[in-house]
Scaffold this active site. Structure first.
Site, PDB file in Angstrom:
ATOM      1  N   ASP A  16      45.421  36.683  41.913  1.00 32.12           N
ATOM      2  CA  ASP A  16      45.492  37.700  40.459  1.00 32.12           C
ATOM      3  C   ASP A  16      47.197  38.276  40.303  1.00 32.12           C
ATOM      4  OD1 ASP A  16      42.940  37.816  41.203  1.00 32.12           O
ATOM      5  OD2 ASP A  16      42.632  40.008  41.218  1.00 32.12           O
ATOM      6  N   ARG A  98      46.933  53.294  49.860  1.00 32.12           N
ATOM      7  CA  ARG A  98      47.187  53.355  48.617  1.00 32.12           C
ATOM      8  C   ARG A  98      48.278  54.313  47.969  1.00 32.12           C
ATOM      9  NH1 ARG A  98      46.260  48.513  49.279  1.00 32.12           N
ATOM     10  NH2 ARG A  98      44.230  47.585  48.552  1.00 32.12           N
ATOM     11  N   ASP A 127      40.816  51.409  43.699  1.00 29.84           N
ATOM     12  CA  ASP A 127      42.099  51.093  43.886  1.00 29.84           C
ATOM     13  C   ASP A 127      42.982  51.505  42.631  1.00 29.84           C
ATOM     14  OD1 ASP A 127      42.352  50.804  46.563  1.00 29.84           O
ATOM     15  OD2 ASP A 127      42.422  48.672  46.184  1.00 29.84           O
ATOM     16  N   SER A 179      37.006  38.362  49.788  1.00 32.17           N
ATOM     17  CA  SER A 179      37.964  39.342  49.281  1.00 32.17           C
ATOM     18  C   SER A 179      38.370  40.286  50.266  1.00 32.17           C
ATOM     19  CB  SER A 179      37.817  40.291  48.038  1.00 32.17           C
ATOM     20  OG  SER A 179      38.836  41.289  47.708  1.00 32.17           O
TER      21      SER A 179
END
Length: 403
Positions: A16, A98, A127, A179
Site C-alpha cells: 500500500d 497507533r 486505524d 494481513s
C-alpha cells in the site's frame, strides 16, 4: 488537488505505502514525499532495507524513529495498569501503538516543514480514526491525505499493476494470504481462511507462539516484581519495561501463551475476525491482577474494573490524547499506589497461572479467613449486618404482604 510542498507519509514498506509514494508525487505535482517509519518493535524483518525501499519508490527522505522504549513505558504499561481488555479478550496491541506513531509523525512533520500527513489506512478500519484523531488533537494545522478513500484503485492487483507500470520494485504478490501487524507487544493476523468464522485457524495463522499441543510437557515458573502497578523485575533482575517485555515474550511464546481468536466490533460498525498473539503481555496482565486480588478492597476493585472497561474503548477508539484519557489514567494510578508485591507465574500448555503471590499491602488475613478456630472474628455479628443489608428487600416484602 490542493498543492503542498512537503507531505509526510506513514510508511511501512508494504504494498500500500509503496504505491502511495508515487501516487502522491503524481497527484501533488512538485511535492516532496518524506517517508516516516515508527519502530515500535515490529522486528528486523520488517525494517531491514526499508529506507532504501522508500527512496526507490520516490521519497526524498526516510525517517526511522526508534519508539520502542517509549511505546512500552508510556503506552503499554499504563494500559496494563488500567486493566484494559477490549470486549473481554483483546489486549489492545495494535491500538496502543497507533497514538505514539501518530504523535511522532506529527512532530516529524512539523520539524520537516510538511503541510500534510498521509497514511495507508483503508476506509473500513479503525486505524484511520486513531491516526487522524491523534493528529487533530496534536497538530490540527496539518492536512490529512488518505489515498484509499479517494483514489480509484480497489484491489491488491490494482496496486501491483500500478507499480509495475512505473517500474517500481516490490516483494509483494497477488497471492498474499494474511494481513499482519506486529510490534513489541503483539502480532495480529487477519484475512485468508480467517474471513470465514467457521474455519479453524491453521498453524500458518500463528507466527510467534507455538501451539499449546506442541508446547513443552514440563511447566516453567518465573517470578515478577510489581511496584505500584508496574512490572519492574523478572526473577529478581531489574529490567527496563521494553527489555522485560522482550524476555517475557520469548519465554511465554515457547509455552503457547497469549493466543486469542476473536471476532470484534470495529469502531466503524462492522465486525472483524483476527488471531492475536500477546505472550508477554498476557503474563504481565496475570501478574498485575494477582496482586490486585490481595490489595484492592471490593468497591475499589469494582471501580478499577470499570476504569479498565472504559479505558479499553478509549484506546480502541483512538482517543488517547483527550481529557478523558488523563482522567482515567489518574484514577488507574491512584488505585495502583498499593499494587506492589511478588508473583510467581506458571506457564504450561497455553495457560498462565499465578501460583504464589504476596504483597506488603495485602488485605488478606489468615486470622480472619481461616475455617478453623479464630479469636478475631465474632460470627454472631453477621446477623445484624445481614438484617441491615437486606432491609430494603425486607420492607418491600412486608409491604407486599399488606396488599
Amino acid at each position: 488537488m490542493s498543492q503542498f510542498k512537503k507531505i509526510l507519509l506513514a510508511y511501512s514498506g508494504g504494498l500500500d505505502t509503496s504505491a502511495i509514494i508515487p501516487w502522491l508525487k503524481e497527484n501533488y505535482e512538485g511535492c516532496e514525499i518524506i517517508a516516516f517509519v515508527g519502530d515500535v518493535g515490529q522486528g528486523a524483518d520488517e525494517l531491514d532495507g526499508i529506507e532504501a525501499k522508500a527512496l526507490e519508490s520516490g521519497a526524498v527522505k526516510c525517517i526511522v524513529a526508534d519508539l520502542k522504549d517509549e511505546f512500552v513505558n508510556d503506552y503499554v504499561y499504563p494500559t496494563l495498569k488500567s486493566g484494559a481488555i477490549y470486549e473481554g479478550t483483546y489486549l489492545l496491541g495494535t491500538s496502543m501503538a497507533r497514538p505514539i506513531i501518530a504523535k511522532a509523525m506529527a512532530e516529524a512533520a512539523l520539524a520537516e516543514g510538511a503541510e500534510a500527513i498521509a497514511h495507508g489506512c483503508t476506509g473500513k478500519g479503525n486505524d484511520q480514526v486513531r491516526f487522524e484523531g491523534a493528529v487533530a488533537a496534536l497538530a490540527p494545522q496539518l492536512a490529512i491525505i488518505a489515498p484509499w478513500r479517494i483514489w480509484d484503485m480497489k484491489s491488491r492487483e490494482d496496486l501491483l499493476d500500478y507499480l509495475a507500470e512505473r517500474n517500481i520494485k516490490t516483494t509483494a504478490s497477488a497471492t498474499k494470504i494474511y494481513s499482519r501487524d506486529a510490534n513489541a507487544f503483539h502480532i495480529s493476523t487477519e484475512g485468508g481462511e480467517l474471513e470465514s468464522t467457521w474455519n479453524e485457524p491453521s498453524e500458518q495463522a500463528w507466527t510467534w507462539t507455538v501451539s499449546p499441543e506442541q508446547a513443552p510437557d514440563k511447566a516453567e515458573t518465573l517470578s515478577l516484581t510489581v511496584v505500584e502497578g508496574r512490572i519492574t523485575a523478572l526473577d529478581g533482575v531489574e529490567m527496563t519495561p521494553y527489555n522485560l517485555l522482550v524476555e517475557l515474550n520469548d519465554r511465554a511464546a515457547k509455552h503457547g501463551v497469549g493466543r486469542v481468536d476473536i471476532v470484534e466490533n470495529r469502531l466503524v460498525g462492522m465486525k472483524s475476525r483476527g488471531c492475536y498473539e500477546t505472550p508477554g503481555g498476557t503474563v504481565m496482565m496475570a501478574a498485575l491482577r494477582a496482586i490486585e486480588e490481595l490489595v484492592l478492597d471490593k468497591p475499589t476493585r469494582a471501580w478499577r474494573e470499570r476504569v479498565g472497561a472504559e479505558f479499553s474503548h478509549l484506546v480502541y477508539d483512538g482517543r488517547w490524547f483527550t481529557p478523558l484519557c488523563k482522567a482515567l489514567l489518574a484514577s488507574a494510578n491512584a488505585i495502583a499506589e498499593d499494587v506492589s508485591g511478588e508473583v510467581v507465574i506458571k506457564l504450561y500448555k497455553g495457560q498462565v497461572t499465578a501460583i504464589q503471590k504476596s504483597s506488603p499491602n495485602s488485605l488478606y488475613s489468615e486470622e480472619f479467613a481461616t475455617f478453623g478456630e479464630d479469636e478475631v472474628y465474632d460470627q454472631s455479628h453477621a446477623e445484624g449486618f445481614i438484617r441491615l443489608y437486606s432491609l430494603a428487600s425486607r420492607i418491600k416484602a412486608l409491604n407486599n404482604l399488606k396488599k
